[in-house]
Scaffold this motif. Structure first.
Motif, PDB file in Angstrom:
ATOM      1  N   ASP A   1       0.828  -1.213   0.000  1.00 29.62           N
ATOM      2  CA  ASP A   1       0.000   0.000   0.000  1.00 29.62           C
ATOM      3  C   ASP A   1       0.865   1.267   0.000  1.00 29.62           C
ATOM      4  OD1 ASP A   1      -2.328  -1.599   0.084  1.00 29.62           O
ATOM      5  OD2 ASP A   1      -2.194  -1.739   2.263  1.00 29.62           O
ATOM      6  N   GLY A   2       2.001   1.198  -0.715  1.00 29.58           N
ATOM      7  CA  GLY A   2       2.862   2.359  -0.858  1.00 29.58           C
ATOM      8  C   GLY A   2       3.753   2.649   0.337  1.00 29.58           C
ATOM      9  N   LYS A   3       3.730   1.788   1.367  1.00 22.98           N
ATOM     10  CA  LYS A   3       4.522   2.013   2.563  1.00 22.98           C
ATOM     11  C   LYS A   3       5.513   0.868   2.781  1.00 22.98           C
ATOM     12  CE  LYS A   3       0.888   4.628   4.945  1.00 22.98           C
ATOM     13  NZ  LYS A   3       0.328   5.076   3.720  1.00 22.98           N
ATOM     14  N   VAL A   4       6.675   1.206   3.326  1.00 23.41           N
ATOM     15  CA  VAL A   4       7.695   0.200   3.607  1.00 23.41           C
ATOM     16  C   VAL A   4       7.224  -0.697   4.747  1.00 23.41           C
ATOM     17  CG1 VAL A   4      10.063  -0.192   4.392  1.00 23.41           C
ATOM     18  CG2 VAL A   4       9.574   1.670   2.791  1.00 23.41           C
ATOM     19  N   VAL A   5       7.222  -2.012   4.495  1.00 25.30           N
ATOM     20  CA  VAL A   5       6.894  -2.992   5.523  1.00 25.30           C
ATOM     21  C   VAL A   5       8.174  -3.385   6.256  1.00 25.30           C
ATOM     22  CG1 VAL A   5       6.010  -5.330   5.952  1.00 25.30           C
ATOM     23  CG2 VAL A   5       4.907  -3.872   4.240  1.00 25.30           C
ATOM     24  N   ASP A   6       9.222  -3.655   5.499  1.00 27.60           N
ATOM     25  CA  ASP A   6      10.509  -4.043   6.081  1.00 27.60           C
ATOM     26  C   ASP A   6      11.575  -3.977   4.993  1.00 27.60           C
ATOM     27  OD1 ASP A   6      12.343  -4.837   7.969  1.00 27.60           O
ATOM     28  OD2 ASP A   6      11.419  -6.783   8.368  1.00 27.60           O
ATOM     29  N   GLN A   7      12.841  -4.052   5.409  1.00 20.35           N
ATOM     30  CA  GLN A   7      13.934  -4.083   4.452  1.00 20.35           C
ATOM     31  C   GLN A   7      15.118  -4.809   5.048  1.00 20.35           C
ATOM     32  OE1 GLN A   7      14.460   0.237   3.992  1.00 20.35           O
ATOM     33  NE2 GLN A   7      16.602  -0.080   4.510  1.00 20.35           N
ATOM     34  N   VAL A   8      15.932  -5.376   4.155  1.00 19.13           N
ATOM     35  CA  VAL A   8      17.165  -6.049   4.558  1.00 19.13           C
ATOM     36  C   VAL A   8      18.283  -5.617   3.615  1.00 19.13           C
ATOM     37  CG1 VAL A   8      16.078  -8.067   5.624  1.00 19.13           C
ATOM     38  CG2 VAL A   8      16.584  -8.098   3.191  1.00 19.13           C
ATOM     39  N   VAL A   9      19.502  -5.619   4.149  1.00 23.14           N
ATOM     40  CA  VAL A   9      20.667  -5.246   3.355  1.00 23.14           C
ATOM     41  C   VAL A   9      21.597  -6.445   3.288  1.00 23.14           C
ATOM     42  CG1 VAL A   9      22.629  -3.671   3.153  1.00 23.14           C
ATOM     43  CG2 VAL A   9      20.472  -2.853   4.108  1.00 23.14           C
ATOM     44  N   GLY A  10      22.102  -6.712   2.099  1.00 28.91           N
ATOM     45  CA  GLY A  10      23.064  -7.791   1.915  1.00 28.91           C
ATOM     46  C   GLY A  10      22.450  -8.999   1.243  1.00 28.91           C
ATOM     47  N   ALA A  11      23.323  -9.931   0.873  1.00 26.18           N
ATOM     48  CA  ALA A  11      22.876 -11.180   0.250  1.00 26.18           C
ATOM     49  C   ALA A  11      22.337 -12.079   1.359  1.00 26.18           C
ATOM     50  CB  ALA A  11      24.037 -11.845  -0.475  1.00 26.18           C
ATOM     51  N   ILE A  12      21.050 -12.359   1.303  1.00 28.16           N
ATOM     52  CA  ILE A  12      20.399 -13.135   2.357  1.00 28.16           C
ATOM     53  C   ILE A  12      19.896 -14.466   1.794  1.00 28.16           C
ATOM     54  CG2 ILE A  12      19.750 -11.112   3.718  1.00 28.16           C
ATOM     55  CD1 ILE A  12      16.919 -11.383   2.507  1.00 28.16           C
ATOM     56  N   PRO A  13      19.716 -15.461   2.670  1.00 29.91           N
ATOM     57  CA  PRO A  13      19.196 -16.749   2.204  1.00 29.91           C
ATOM     58  C   PRO A  13      17.709 -16.674   1.881  1.00 29.91           C
ATOM     59  CG  PRO A  13      19.618 -16.824   4.567  1.00 29.91           C
ATOM     60  CD  PRO A  13      20.102 -15.486   4.076  1.00 29.91           C
ATOM     61  N   LYS A  14      17.245 -17.648   1.114  1.00 25.82           N
ATOM     62  CA  LYS A  14      15.846 -17.690   0.679  1.00 25.82           C
ATOM     63  C   LYS A  14      14.884 -17.673   1.860  1.00 25.82           C
ATOM     64  CE  LYS A  14      12.598 -20.126  -2.265  1.00 25.82           C
ATOM     65  NZ  LYS A  14      12.269 -21.342  -2.975  1.00 25.82           N
ATOM     66  N   ALA A  15      15.193 -18.422   2.904  1.00 23.02           N
ATOM     67  CA  ALA A  15      14.286 -18.486   4.066  1.00 23.02           C
ATOM     68  C   ALA A  15      14.072 -17.102   4.676  1.00 23.02           C
ATOM     69  CB  ALA A  15      14.840 -19.452   5.113  1.00 23.02           C
TER      70      ALA A  15
END
Length: 109
Positions: free
Chosen positions: A85-99
């Motif tokens: 809905d146009g708003k940030v829910v969450d974010q991560v930085v870097g190469a992360i695993p699929k899980a």
């Protein structure tokens, strides 16, 4: 090359494609010279295929589109941001695993 389910987002189309989307959007901020970005690219393709229709997945090349990363405070890449809905829910930085990526997506579904 990205799969057909991975969209290309730009400074020009970000509002229409991402902020106005009626489903959650996973945005991968990347650059061609970024080795970790290349490492997670196949994962982004897989997620786009597996979640097709439930989330929209796309990429923003930070070198070609500097405005959008600046707006979202992207300081390192890859940065993956989930919006709903146009708003940030969450974010991560870097190469992360699929899980970890799937756990991020579940927050918006």
């Amino acid at each position: 090359m990205a799969s057909e389910n991975v969209h290309t987002f730009t400074d020009d189309n970000f509002e229409k494609e991402v902020l106005q989307s009626n489903i959650p959007v996973l945005v991968d901020f990347w650059a061609t010279w970024c080795a970790p970005c290349k490492a997670i690219a196949p994962l982004i393709d897989t997620i786009a295929s597996e979640y097709d229709g439930r989330i929209k997945v796309g990429k923003v090349n930070v070198d070609d589109n500097p405005g959008t990363p600046a707006k979202y405070g992207v300081r390192g890449i890859p940065t993956v941001i989930l919006l709903k809905d146009g708003k940030v829910v969450d974010q991560v930085v870097g190469a992360i695993p699929k899980a970890q990526l799937e756990a991020l997506i579940k927050k918006a579904l």
